[in-house]
Motif scaffolding. Structure first.
Motif, short mmCIF file in Angstrom:
data_model
loop_
_atom_site.label_atom_id
_atom_site.label_comp_id
_atom_site.label_asym_id
_atom_site.label_seq_id
_atom_site.Cartn_x
_atom_site.Cartn_y
_atom_site.Cartn_z
N GLY A 52 0.62 -1.31 -0.03
CA GLY A 52 -0.05 0.09 0.07
C GLY A 52 0.86 1.16 -0.07
O GLY A 52 0.46 2.21 -0.81
N LEU A 53 1.75 1.47 0.60
CA LEU A 53 2.64 2.39 0.74
C LEU A 53 3.57 2.41 -0.86
O LEU A 53 3.51 3.84 -1.01
CB LEU A 53 3.85 2.27 1.90
CG LEU A 53 3.52 2.44 3.36
CD1 LEU A 53 4.67 2.06 4.05
CD2 LEU A 53 2.85 3.70 3.41
N TYR A 54 4.00 1.54 -1.25
CA TYR A 54 4.49 1.52 -2.45
C TYR A 54 3.48 1.93 -3.37
O TYR A 54 4.02 2.78 -4.46
CB TYR A 54 5.05 0.07 -2.98
CG TYR A 54 5.55 0.04 -4.43
CD1 TYR A 54 6.75 0.53 -4.81
CD2 TYR A 54 4.64 -0.68 -5.19
CE1 TYR A 54 6.80 0.42 -6.13
CE2 TYR A 54 4.71 -0.76 -6.58
CZ TYR A 54 6.09 -0.17 -6.88
OH TYR A 54 6.40 -0.08 -8.57
N TYR A 55 2.33 1.48 -3.61
CA TYR A 55 1.56 2.00 -4.40
C TYR A 55 0.90 3.25 -4.38
O TYR A 55 0.91 4.14 -5.32
CB TYR A 55 0.11 1.07 -4.41
CG TYR A 55 -0.91 1.25 -5.37
CD1 TYR A 55 -0.91 0.74 -6.54
CD2 TYR A 55 -1.98 2.37 -5.36
CE1 TYR A 55 -1.92 0.99 -7.63
CE2 TYR A 55 -3.00 2.45 -6.11
CZ TYR A 55 -2.95 1.96 -7.18
OH TYR A 55 -3.81 1.86 -8.16
N ALA A 56 0.78 3.78 -3.06
CA ALA A 56 0.48 5.45 -2.85
C ALA A 56 1.69 6.18 -3.11
O ALA A 56 1.41 7.25 -3.88
CB ALA A 56 0.34 5.46 -1.20
N TYR A 57 2.86 5.79 -3.11
CA TYR A 57 4.08 6.55 -3.49
C TYR A 57 4.38 6.46 -4.88
O TYR A 57 4.53 7.66 -5.65
CB TYR A 57 5.47 6.11 -2.84
CG TYR A 57 6.51 6.92 -3.28
CD1 TYR A 57 6.84 8.23 -2.79
CD2 TYR A 57 7.47 6.42 -4.16
CE1 TYR A 57 7.85 8.76 -3.16
CE2 TYR A 57 8.59 7.03 -4.56
CZ TYR A 57 8.82 8.36 -4.03
OH TYR A 57 9.80 8.97 -4.48
N HIS A 58 4.06 5.51 -5.70
CA HIS A 58 4.58 5.15 -6.97
C HIS A 58 3.42 5.68 -7.89
O HIS A 58 3.64 6.28 -9.07
CB HIS A 58 4.82 4.04 -7.25
CG HIS A 58 5.57 3.58 -8.47
ND1 HIS A 58 4.87 3.10 -9.78
CD2 HIS A 58 6.85 3.77 -8.90
CE1 HIS A 58 5.56 3.00 -10.78
NE2 HIS A 58 6.84 3.52 -10.32
N TYR A 59 2.27 5.39 -7.58
CA TYR A 59 1.09 5.58 -8.61
C TYR A 59 0.25 6.85 -8.51
O TYR A 59 -0.57 6.97 -9.21
CB TYR A 59 0.35 4.30 -8.76
CG TYR A 59 1.04 3.38 -9.38
CD1 TYR A 59 1.06 3.19 -10.64
CD2 TYR A 59 1.46 2.08 -8.65
CE1 TYR A 59 1.95 2.27 -11.17
CE2 TYR A 59 2.14 1.08 -9.26
CZ TYR A 59 2.36 1.19 -10.66
OH TYR A 59 3.01 -0.07 -11.12
N TRP A 60 0.03 7.40 -7.01
CA TRP A 60 -0.78 8.40 -6.82
C TRP A 60 -0.20 9.74 -6.91
O TRP A 60 1.27 9.85 -7.02
CB TRP A 60 -1.19 8.57 -5.23
CG TRP A 60 -2.39 7.38 -5.14
CD1 TRP A 60 -3.02 6.56 -6.11
CD2 TRP A 60 -3.08 7.07 -4.01
NE1 TRP A 60 -4.09 5.71 -5.60
CE2 TRP A 60 -4.21 6.16 -4.50
CE3 TRP A 60 -3.05 7.62 -2.79
CZ2 TRP A 60 -4.94 5.80 -3.46
CZ3 TRP A 60 -3.86 7.00 -1.72
CH2 TRP A 60 -4.78 5.99 -2.05
N GLY A 61 -0.49 11.02 -7.09
CA GLY A 61 0.02 12.06 -7.27
C GLY A 61 0.10 12.47 -8.78
O GLY A 61 -0.30 11.75 -9.77
N GLY A 62 0.68 13.59 -8.94
CA GLY A 62 0.82 14.01 -10.40
C GLY A 62 -0.74 14.27 -11.12
O GLY A 62 -1.48 14.85 -10.21
N VAL A 63 -0.84 14.64 -12.29
CA VAL A 63 -1.86 15.16 -12.91
C VAL A 63 -2.96 13.96 -13.21
O VAL A 63 -4.01 14.48 -13.95
CB VAL A 63 -1.42 15.89 -14.51
CG1 VAL A 63 -0.79 16.86 -13.95
CG2 VAL A 63 -0.83 14.97 -15.27
N GLY A 64 -2.93 12.70 -12.60
CA GLY A 64 -3.91 11.84 -12.88
C GLY A 64 -3.72 10.90 -14.16
O GLY A 64 -2.44 10.68 -14.54
#
Length: 69
Positions: A52-64
């Motif tokens: 969950g931490l990896y996914y949140a860091y790697h895939y969330w954020g940015g412009v979508g």
């Protein structure tokens, strides 16, 4: 509190009443017992938390969706 020795209870489990305390809910339909968590389940919890931490860091954020990078 210890239980008296009877044919059903030979006294071998004296003092362990707290370990096997049974709680009933919904008129006895649901029964819960205090126990321990198996090691494999704790490992599953840890792996899911790290993922969950990896996914949140790697895939969330940015412009979508459709972001570059």
């Amino acid at each position: 509190m210890t239980t008296p020795s009877t044919p059903e209870n030979d006294g071998s489990d004296q003092g362990s009443d707290h370990d096997h305390e049974l709680e009933e809910y919904a008129g006895g339909t649901i029964q819960a017992r205090h126990g321990y968590l198996p090691v494999w389940l704790l490992v599953v919890y840890a792996v899911l938390f790290i993922w969950g931490l990896y996914y949140a860091y790697h895939y969330w954020g940015g412009v979508g969706p459709g972001r570059i990078g």
